[in-house]
Design a protein around this motif. Structure first.
Motif, PDB file in Angstrom:
ATOM      1  N   ALA A 149     -17.019   0.303  23.687  1.00 15.85           N
ATOM      2  CA  ALA A 149     -16.242   1.475  23.289  1.00 15.85           C
ATOM      3  C   ALA A 149     -16.568   1.897  21.860  1.00 15.85           C
ATOM      4  O   ALA A 149     -16.761   3.087  21.573  1.00 15.85           O
ATOM      5  CB  ALA A 149     -14.748   1.183  23.437  1.00 15.85           C
ATOM      6  N   VAL A 150     -16.660   0.950  20.944  1.00 17.70           N
ATOM      7  CA  VAL A 150     -16.966   1.264  19.549  1.00 17.70           C
ATOM      8  C   VAL A 150     -18.391   1.797  19.430  1.00 17.70           C
ATOM      9  O   VAL A 150     -18.656   2.771  18.715  1.00 17.70           O
ATOM     10  CB  VAL A 150     -16.746   0.037  18.654  1.00 17.70           C
ATOM     11  CG1 VAL A 150     -17.159   0.327  17.207  1.00 17.70           C
ATOM     12  CG2 VAL A 150     -15.281  -0.399  18.695  1.00 17.70           C
ATOM     13  N   TYR A 155     -22.307   6.492  19.138  1.00 13.93           N
ATOM     14  CA  TYR A 155     -23.399   7.227  19.777  1.00 13.93           C
ATOM     15  C   TYR A 155     -23.002   8.635  20.191  1.00 13.93           C
ATOM     16  O   TYR A 155     -23.812   9.572  20.087  1.00 13.93           O
ATOM     17  CB  TYR A 155     -23.914   6.457  20.998  1.00 13.93           C
ATOM     18  CG  TYR A 155     -25.028   5.505  20.664  1.00 13.93           C
ATOM     19  CD1 TYR A 155     -26.339   5.946  20.529  1.00 13.93           C
ATOM     20  CD2 TYR A 155     -24.776   4.153  20.467  1.00 13.93           C
ATOM     21  CE1 TYR A 155     -27.370   5.071  20.208  1.00 13.93           C
ATOM     22  CE2 TYR A 155     -25.796   3.269  20.149  1.00 13.93           C
ATOM     23  CZ  TYR A 155     -27.095   3.738  20.023  1.00 13.93           C
ATOM     24  OH  TYR A 155     -28.107   2.881  19.695  1.00 13.93           O
ATOM     25  N   ASN A 156     -21.798   8.831  20.680  1.00 12.86           N
ATOM     26  CA  ASN A 156     -21.396  10.176  21.093  1.00 12.86           C
ATOM     27  C   ASN A 156     -21.543  11.163  19.946  1.00 12.86           C
ATOM     28  O   ASN A 156     -22.004  12.300  20.135  1.00 12.86           O
ATOM     29  CB  ASN A 156     -19.947  10.186  21.566  1.00 12.86           C
ATOM     30  CG  ASN A 156     -19.696   9.438  22.855  1.00 12.86           C
ATOM     31  OD1 ASN A 156     -18.557   9.088  23.148  1.00 12.86           O
ATOM     32  ND2 ASN A 156     -20.736   9.153  23.642  1.00 12.86           N
ATOM     33  N   ARG A 157     -21.168  10.745  18.757  1.00 17.44           N
ATOM     34  CA  ARG A 157     -21.266  11.643  17.603  1.00 17.44           C
ATOM     35  C   ARG A 157     -22.726  11.945  17.259  1.00 17.44           C
ATOM     36  O   ARG A 157     -23.085  13.097  17.023  1.00 17.44           O
ATOM     37  CB  ARG A 157     -20.529  11.018  16.409  1.00 17.44           C
ATOM     38  CG  ARG A 157     -19.017  11.050  16.591  1.00 17.44           C
ATOM     39  CD  ARG A 157     -18.264  10.140  15.616  1.00 17.44           C
ATOM     40  NE  ARG A 157     -16.832  10.418  15.670  1.00 17.44           N
ATOM     41  CZ  ARG A 157     -16.013   9.938  16.610  1.00 17.44           C
ATOM     42  NH1 ARG A 157     -16.483   9.129  17.554  1.00 17.44           N
ATOM     43  NH2 ARG A 157     -14.734  10.255  16.606  1.00 17.44           N
ATOM     44  N   MET A 158     -23.563  10.937  17.245  1.00 15.14           N
ATOM     45  CA  MET A 158     -24.974  11.149  16.931  1.00 15.14           C
ATOM     46  C   MET A 158     -25.649  12.020  17.985  1.00 15.14           C
ATOM     47  O   MET A 158     -26.444  12.924  17.661  1.00 15.14           O
ATOM     48  CB  MET A 158     -25.688   9.799  16.819  1.00 15.14           C
ATOM     49  CG  MET A 158     -25.197   8.924  15.676  1.00 15.14           C
ATOM     50  SD  MET A 158     -25.464   9.627  14.027  1.00 15.14           S
ATOM     51  CE  MET A 158     -27.255   9.456  13.863  1.00 15.14           C
ATOM     52  N   ALA A 287     -20.229  15.746   7.005  1.00 11.13           N
ATOM     53  CA  ALA A 287     -19.739  14.397   7.294  1.00 11.13           C
ATOM     54  C   ALA A 287     -18.386  14.438   8.004  1.00 11.13           C
ATOM     55  O   ALA A 287     -18.155  13.707   8.979  1.00 11.13           O
ATOM     56  CB  ALA A 287     -19.639  13.588   6.005  1.00 11.13           C
ATOM     57  N   LEU A 288     -17.477  15.290   7.548  1.00  6.00           N
ATOM     58  CA  LEU A 288     -16.162  15.405   8.181  1.00  6.00           C
ATOM     59  C   LEU A 288     -16.285  15.916   9.611  1.00  6.00           C
ATOM     60  O   LEU A 288     -15.613  15.418  10.524  1.00  6.00           O
ATOM     61  CB  LEU A 288     -15.272  16.340   7.367  1.00  6.00           C
ATOM     62  CG  LEU A 288     -14.681  15.751   6.078  1.00  6.00           C
ATOM     63  CD1 LEU A 288     -14.198  16.865   5.166  1.00  6.00           C
ATOM     64  CD2 LEU A 288     -13.530  14.808   6.396  1.00  6.00           C
ATOM     65  N   ALA A 289     -17.129  16.916   9.816  1.00  2.74           N
ATOM     66  CA  ALA A 289     -17.290  17.461  11.168  1.00  2.74           C
ATOM     67  C   ALA A 289     -17.874  16.418  12.112  1.00  2.74           C
ATOM     68  O   ALA A 289     -17.421  16.281  13.256  1.00  2.74           O
ATOM     69  CB  ALA A 289     -18.173  18.704  11.133  1.00  2.74           C
ATOM     70  N   ALA A 322     -25.236   8.900  10.503  1.00  2.00           N
ATOM     71  CA  ALA A 322     -24.968   7.538  10.963  1.00  2.00           C
ATOM     72  C   ALA A 322     -23.769   6.950  10.233  1.00  2.00           C
ATOM     73  O   ALA A 322     -22.901   6.303  10.844  1.00  2.00           O
ATOM     74  CB  ALA A 322     -26.200   6.666  10.761  1.00  2.00           C
ATOM     75  N   TRP A 323     -23.691   7.170   8.933  1.00  2.00           N
ATOM     76  CA  TRP A 323     -22.563   6.624   8.174  1.00  2.00           C
ATOM     77  C   TRP A 323     -21.247   7.254   8.630  1.00  2.00           C
ATOM     78  O   TRP A 323     -20.253   6.549   8.858  1.00  2.00           O
ATOM     79  CB  TRP A 323     -22.753   6.851   6.677  1.00  2.00           C
ATOM     80  CG  TRP A 323     -21.582   6.330   5.910  1.00  2.00           C
ATOM     81  CD1 TRP A 323     -21.338   5.038   5.546  1.00  2.00           C
ATOM     82  CD2 TRP A 323     -20.451   7.088   5.475  1.00  2.00           C
ATOM     83  NE1 TRP A 323     -20.120   4.949   4.902  1.00  2.00           N
ATOM     84  CE2 TRP A 323     -19.561   6.190   4.849  1.00  2.00           C
ATOM     85  CE3 TRP A 323     -20.112   8.438   5.551  1.00  2.00           C
ATOM     86  CZ2 TRP A 323     -18.351   6.605   4.287  1.00  2.00           C
ATOM     87  CZ3 TRP A 323     -18.899   8.852   5.003  1.00  2.00           C
ATOM     88  CH2 TRP A 323     -18.035   7.941   4.386  1.00  2.00           C
ATOM     89  N   ALA A 324     -21.225   8.574   8.773  1.00  2.00           N
ATOM     90  CA  ALA A 324     -19.994   9.252   9.196  1.00  2.00           C
ATOM     91  C   ALA A 324     -19.596   8.839  10.608  1.00  2.00           C
ATOM     92  O   ALA A 324     -18.409   8.612  10.897  1.00  2.00           O
ATOM     93  CB  ALA A 324     -20.181  10.766   9.114  1.00  2.00           C
ATOM     94  N   SER A 325     -20.575   8.725  11.499  1.00  2.00           N
ATOM     95  CA  SER A 325     -20.287   8.320  12.877  1.00  2.00           C
ATOM     96  C   SER A 325     -19.737   6.905  12.940  1.00  2.00           C
ATOM     97  O   SER A 325     -18.779   6.616  13.670  1.00  2.00           O
ATOM     98  CB  SER A 325     -21.554   8.423  13.729  1.00  2.00           C
ATOM     99  OG  SER A 325     -22.016   9.758  13.796  1.00  2.00           O
TER     100      SER A 325
END
Length: 343
Positions: A149-150, A155-158, A287-289, A322-325
């Motif tokens: 899940a984590v 990955y979904n964000r990237m 980054a926020l988005a 990657a950092w934000a995700s």
């Protein structure tokens, strides 16, 4: 023959990666080449969600390690249970690419004693919004299934940022996609025997101490080690590529975030970055988005970041994303860990 053509089509889809170039397999060296080798060995093909990181080798190794050691490596949870969790998280995060890939993989796995797939998928959907009930799996499976899940929160964000909505390249007609999905599901279906041996990806990154928010992973030493190394690598990437004020802003925002989307428009972004220096606002918006509404990221946000004085290269863009995700995924992990506590 058909399976080979589908593999070729998915490999061709790497050309559709948005905003960054992907290192071609024949030109890969060093860490990128080793990750490519492991991905092709364990995943039957060079998976675009991993390859999109190739401009930033350490971020790529981190992303691969958390995926391999949870979804693919042999463990106490079955692959179908893991794919159900991956599909549920991806649906909750509005990631059609990942829903497509992992939904068709799940459909290709024969039914067996691997847990209630519907219950697992529903739990995973709810977990993305901070509303998960007690998990529908035994405690021994928690490190692997929470780990999946984590990993997919990451990955979904990237994928939403860098890949198209479909795993197939743009020239594949809609009429051909149902058959292609069935074939790709068969290609990605794990073999009937044991999965890959745990731990092979750990050598890609240096050892790192186990942070406090990895308590949920501690009972599985390999999963805990993979995430500790990956967290350290993405934190280092953030230190290189994300302005300190932006890192502080996002962490503050995530500390009270409950998983709910910020809204249909992007007006919230302007309010959120108002306290940043003008030069940091493009990085702050992006980054926020990515962390809170990755489906809202578009060319305008990326181009504004690219236009900053430092003219960020592909590696900088991948490292920021990657950092934000990962920061968002780590926040989600805290309420997943809380769901394990009967109190």
């Amino acid at each position: 023959m058909v399976a080979g053509l589908v593999r070729f089509a998915v490999r061709r889809s790497l050309r559709d990666t948005r905003y960054v170039g992907v290192v071609p397999r024949r030109r890969a060296t060093g860490l990128v080449a080793e990750v490519y080798r492991q991905v092709e060995r364990d995943f039957s093909m060079l998976a675009p969600p991993v390859a999109l990181h190739s401009a930033a080798p350490e971020a790529m190794a981190a992303a691969w390690s958390v995926l391999r050691e949870t979804l693919l490596a042999q463990g106490v949870a079955g692959r179908a249970a893991k794919e159900a969790v991956a599909t549920g998280v991806s649906a909750a995060n509005s990631c059609p690419y990942c829903v497509d890939v992992h939904g068709m993989t799940l459909a290709a796995i024969p039914a067996g004693p691997d847990g209630d797939r519907e219950a697992l998928e529903n739990w995973a959907r709810a977990s993305a919004a901070g509303a998960a009930d007690a998990p529908p799996f035994p405690p021994a499976q928690a490190p692997e299934l929470i780990g999946v899940a984590v990993a997919f929160q990451y990955y979904n964000r990237m994928v939403n940022v860098f890949l198209r909505d479909s795993p197939f390249p743009s020239h594949v007609p809609e009429s051909a996609k149902p058959q292609a999905r069935r074939v790709l599901g068969g290609v990605l279906r794990p073999p009937s025997g044991p999965g890959p041996q745990p731990g092979d990806s750990l050598k890609l990154l240096p050892e790192a101490p186990l942070p406090q928010d990895l308590g949920w992973a501690r009972p599985n030493a390999t999963v805990a080690d993979a995430f500790a190394r990956a967290y350290a690598a993405t934190e280092a990437a953030g230190a290189r590529s994300v302005p300190p004020a932006v890192r502080t802003l996002l962490q503050d925002r995530l500390s009270t975030w409950d998983g709910q989307p910020p809204g249909l428009s992007r007006a919230w972004l302007e309010e959120a970055v108002a306290g940043l220096a003008e030069a940091d606002r493009p990085a702050g918006r992006l980054a926020l988005a990515i962390a809170l509404a990755s489906y809202q990221v578009d060319e305008g946000l990326v181009d504004a970041f690219r236009a900053t004085a430092e003219a960020p290269a592909d590696a900088t863009l991948v490292e920021l994303a990657a950092w934000a995700s990962m920061a968002a995924a780590r926040r989600v992990s805290t309420w997943l860990a809380g769901s394990l506590d009967p109190a």
